[in-house]
Design a protein around this motif. Structure first.
Motif, PDB file in Angstrom:
ATOM      1  N   GLN A 125       0.820  -1.208   0.000  1.00  0.00           N
ATOM      2  CA  GLN A 125       0.000   0.000   0.000  1.00  0.00           C
ATOM      3  C   GLN A 125       0.858   1.265   0.000  1.00  0.00           C
ATOM      4  OE1 GLN A 125      -3.074  -0.111   3.085  1.00  0.00           O
ATOM      5  NE2 GLN A 125      -2.634  -2.287   3.372  1.00  0.00           N
ATOM      6  N   THR A 126       0.267   2.337  -0.509  1.00  0.00           N
ATOM      7  CA  THR A 126       0.836   3.673  -0.378  1.00  0.00           C
ATOM      8  C   THR A 126      -0.268   4.574   0.123  1.00  0.00           C
ATOM      9  OG1 THR A 126       2.479   3.394  -2.142  1.00  0.00           O
ATOM     10  CG2 THR A 126       1.819   5.653  -1.625  1.00  0.00           C
ATOM     11  N   THR A 127       0.079   5.439   1.067  1.00  0.00           N
ATOM     12  CA  THR A 127      -0.877   6.413   1.576  1.00  0.00           C
ATOM     13  C   THR A 127      -0.306   7.808   1.382  1.00  0.00           C
ATOM     14  OG1 THR A 127      -1.703   4.873   3.220  1.00  0.00           O
ATOM     15  CG2 THR A 127      -2.172   7.195   3.581  1.00  0.00           C
ATOM     16  N   TYR A 128      -1.121   8.660   0.765  1.00  0.00           N
ATOM     17  CA  TYR A 128      -0.826  10.079   0.614  1.00  0.00           C
ATOM     18  C   TYR A 128      -1.766  10.820   1.563  1.00  0.00           C
ATOM     19  CZ  TYR A 128       1.114   8.837  -4.010  1.00  0.00           C
ATOM     20  OH  TYR A 128       1.820   8.281  -5.055  1.00  0.00           O
ATOM     21  N   ALA A 129      -1.275  11.846   2.257  1.00  0.00           N
ATOM     22  CA  ALA A 129      -2.140  12.630   3.140  1.00  0.00           C
ATOM     23  C   ALA A 129      -1.749  14.101   3.049  1.00  0.00           C
ATOM     24  CB  ALA A 129      -2.032  12.146   4.576  1.00  0.00           C
ATOM     25  N   ALA A 130      -2.776  14.966   2.981  1.00  0.00           N
ATOM     26  CA  ALA A 130      -2.567  16.415   2.904  1.00  0.00           C
ATOM     27  C   ALA A 130      -3.693  17.095   3.673  1.00  0.00           C
ATOM     28  CB  ALA A 130      -2.563  16.882   1.448  1.00  0.00           C
ATOM     29  N   LEU A 131      -3.506  18.378   3.937  1.00  0.00           N
ATOM     30  CA  LEU A 131      -4.533  19.152   4.625  1.00  0.00           C
ATOM     31  C   LEU A 131      -5.252  20.074   3.662  1.00  0.00           C
ATOM     32  CD1 LEU A 131      -2.864  20.178   8.009  1.00  0.00           C
ATOM     33  CD2 LEU A 131      -4.536  18.373   7.576  1.00  0.00           C
ATOM     34  N   LEU A 132      -6.566  20.134   3.821  1.00  0.00           N
ATOM     35  CA  LEU A 132      -7.415  21.063   3.087  1.00  0.00           C
ATOM     36  C   LEU A 132      -7.790  22.208   4.016  1.00  0.00           C
ATOM     37  CD1 LEU A 132      -9.772  18.360   1.534  1.00  0.00           C
ATOM     38  CD2 LEU A 132      -7.885  19.539   0.378  1.00  0.00           C
ATOM     39  N   LYS A 133      -8.580  23.138   3.515  1.00  0.00           N
ATOM     40  CA  LYS A 133      -9.054  24.249   4.344  1.00  0.00           C
ATOM     41  C   LYS A 133      -9.749  23.718   5.588  1.00  0.00           C
ATOM     42  CE  LYS A 133      -9.792  27.582   0.649  1.00  0.00           C
ATOM     43  NZ  LYS A 133     -10.767  28.394  -0.079  1.00  0.00           N
ATOM     44  N   GLY A 134      -9.563  24.431   6.691  1.00  0.00           N
ATOM     45  CA  GLY A 134     -10.209  24.041   7.936  1.00  0.00           C
ATOM     46  C   GLY A 134      -9.542  22.861   8.620  1.00  0.00           C
TER      47      GLY A 134
END
Length: 163
Positions: A125-134
């Motif tokens: 598996q590969t997991t990408y994570a980022a933050l959006l507004k709020g």
């Protein structure tokens, strides 16, 4: 792999804390080499290749996966008021727990994601994570033995559009 395995993969994402605009993941993504249909939800658009299934869980979580359950792409928005430190800690937990690759910064969808690749529940598996507004966390999970190079999985990844 079947429904049971997909459920187990979902549990892994949940336990790992992955539950926590409209730009494409791939610059000029060409998905024409992979036949399928684009599915659209309130939050996302994604290519569903011919012969694959699609599930919209109705809570800003979607999955598309092959019928044998050996390959999957999941997109998820969850949480609020998360910080960059929270995001890094969550991804670092995957690195530690599953002996994942060191966190790598990847720019796509107009965001900077933290990426790690690992094996969990007998799946690569590969997991990408980022933050959006709020402080909403956006996670993209890829699953499959050769998902890094599989043309179908890569076409699905490149087809993702945030709304």
């Amino acid at each position: 792999m079947g429904v049971y395995r997909l459920t187990m993969v979902m549990v892994v994402f949940l336990v790992a804390g992955l539950m926590s605009c409209g730009q494409q993941a791939g610059k000029g993504a060409d998905t024409s080499s992979v036949p399928g249909k684009v599915k659209e939800t309130k939050d996302f658009k994604i290519l569903v290749p011919d012969g694959w299934e699609f599930t919209d869980f109705g809570n800003a979580v979607i999955q598309t996966y092959n019928k044998s359950g050996t390959s999957m792409v999941e997109v998820r928005k969850a949480g609020f008021n998360m910080t960059d430190k929270d995001l890094e800690a969550t991804q670092a937990m995957l690195v530690t727990q599953y002996k994942g690759t060191p966190l790598e910064k990847v720019d796509m969808l107009g965001l900077t994601f933290l990426k790690t690749t690992y094996d969990a529940s007998s799946t690569h598996q590969t997991t990408y994570a980022a933050l959006l507004k709020g402080g909403v966390k956006l996670s993209i999970g890829l699953m499959g033995a050769k998902h890094e190079t599989d043309p179908t999985i890569q076409a699905v990844l490149k087809s993702i559009v945030l709304k």
